[in-house]
Design an enzyme around this catalytic site. Sequence first.
Site, PDB file in Angstrom:
ATOM      1  N   HIS A 114      -3.115   4.338   5.019  1.00 30.43           N
ATOM      2  CA  HIS A 114      -4.254   3.420   5.170  1.00 30.43           C
ATOM      3  C   HIS A 114      -5.544   4.071   4.695  1.00 30.43           C
ATOM      4  O   HIS A 114      -6.304   3.496   3.929  1.00 30.43           O
ATOM      5  CB  HIS A 114      -4.372   2.995   6.633  1.00 30.43           C
ATOM      6  CG  HIS A 114      -5.552   2.133   6.933  1.00 30.43           C
ATOM      7  ND1 HIS A 114      -5.666   0.842   6.473  1.00 30.43           N
ATOM      8  CD2 HIS A 114      -6.682   2.391   7.640  1.00 30.43           C
ATOM      9  CE1 HIS A 114      -6.810   0.332   6.888  1.00 30.43           C
ATOM     10  NE2 HIS A 114      -7.448   1.244   7.595  1.00 30.43           N
ATOM     11  N   ARG A 139       0.858  -1.176   0.000  1.00 32.32           N
ATOM     12  CA  ARG A 139       0.000   0.000   0.000  1.00 32.32           C
ATOM     13  C   ARG A 139       0.894   1.226   0.000  1.00 32.32           C
ATOM     14  O   ARG A 139       1.459   1.588   1.026  1.00 32.32           O
ATOM     15  CB  ARG A 139      -0.920  -0.038   1.227  1.00 32.32           C
ATOM     16  CG  ARG A 139      -1.646   1.252   1.494  1.00 32.32           C
ATOM     17  CD  ARG A 139      -2.649   1.125   2.631  1.00 32.32           C
ATOM     18  NE  ARG A 139      -2.103   0.591   3.857  1.00 32.32           N
ATOM     19  CZ  ARG A 139      -1.380   1.274   4.755  1.00 32.32           C
ATOM     20  NH1 ARG A 139      -1.087   2.545   4.525  1.00 32.32           N
ATOM     21  NH2 ARG A 139      -0.944   0.704   5.863  1.00 32.32           N
ATOM     22  N   TYR A 143       4.833   4.901  11.181  1.00 29.42           N
ATOM     23  CA  TYR A 143       5.128   3.485  11.412  1.00 29.42           C
ATOM     24  C   TYR A 143       5.895   2.798  10.280  1.00 29.42           C
ATOM     25  O   TYR A 143       6.179   1.608  10.373  1.00 29.42           O
ATOM     26  CB  TYR A 143       3.835   2.712  11.705  1.00 29.42           C
ATOM     27  CG  TYR A 143       2.756   2.836  10.655  1.00 29.42           C
ATOM     28  CD1 TYR A 143       2.760   2.047   9.504  1.00 29.42           C
ATOM     29  CD2 TYR A 143       1.711   3.734  10.826  1.00 29.42           C
ATOM     30  CE1 TYR A 143       1.768   2.158   8.548  1.00 29.42           C
ATOM     31  CE2 TYR A 143       0.711   3.854   9.878  1.00 29.42           C
ATOM     32  CZ  TYR A 143       0.739   3.056   8.747  1.00 29.42           C
ATOM     33  OH  TYR A 143      -0.257   3.169   7.791  1.00 29.42           O
TER      34      TYR A 143
END
Length: 359
Positions: free
Chosen positions: A248, A244, A257
């Site tokens: 998100h 990805r 992260y």
Amino acid sequence: MLLAPDGRPTAAGTAHLPPGEELLRGLAGMVAARRFNDQAGALVRQGRLAVYPSSHGQEACQVAAAQVLDGGDWLFPTYRDTAAAVARGVDPVEVLGLLKGDWHSGYDPYERRVAPLTTPLATQLPHAVGVAHAARLRGESTVVLALCGDGATSEGDFHEALNFAAVFRAPVVFFVQNNQYAISVPLARQTVAPSLAHKGVGYGIPGEQVDGNDLAALLDVLSGAVARARAGEGPQLVEGRTYRIQAHTNADDATRYRPDDEVAAWVAKDPLVRLEAYLRAEGILDDARAAAFADAAEQVARRTRDGINHDVVPDPDDLFRYVYAEPTPQLVEQLALVHDELGRDESSQDEPSRAEAHR
């Protein structure tokens, strides 16, 4: 892997590459999917969509999932699989109804045989198995392709669906798009299995892993899995390793992260760039056809933009209209209270039971 990141065929690719026309069809779908993702992201920033989970970087998985199915097959998507639904032929504006906050499923699932987008992880998987099992009992040749992400493989519904499918030999293909993160949780914190494809072993389901950024390999592997399911060989599990590229959703800050160099390494494996390089090197794709793909993608974006920018006037009666085919006395009473609050004339309103089953 059939095509290397630079577009050159691998040793395996020389024997298993799909026909050029199939690859061109896939490239057209990926170009449209990328433009659709970009347009949806812009609509979020403009306040026209409440949220959007982009599949930028996963377009090969999205398009291949739709491309390997026949007209009578079913696709069960997740919330991130909007591009797969569009590739299957669902109106892009209707696909985004859920994310606009309009309808839970803004399209008729039966028209294109695409189940509603699901936000809760893995809940659509037992439903997909049920549809596949019912089709088998009726003697149909239907295959169901159920999409999910790596995070969904940690959910109980995933394991229940695999067990159910294996026991009843349901013609369903579970396609896990392993994009390396369940929101902010990396794969290594989710499982210690050698791969997600191994998760089928305990249920007696064959598993196969494929490069999820290689459309040629995806078409080869997924079409084989669909063919085996259709031939009565039971459920299949395919893991596509992809990434990805974007956050998100628009509510997420992915920089908290994952490091930039990790993202950059996956950007270099872009599925569109890879396939286009191969097709141009083989003389299958020229500038005119590439321009035609871009024009078609822009039409999808324009249709999406115009449709989402059209304001929908909510009808309070819809709160009652689609609960039961025949309204209960309690619903009729509550509807009357709403009409009284709004100063509506009862005689001018349709009964909830007389409304269309689908808007």
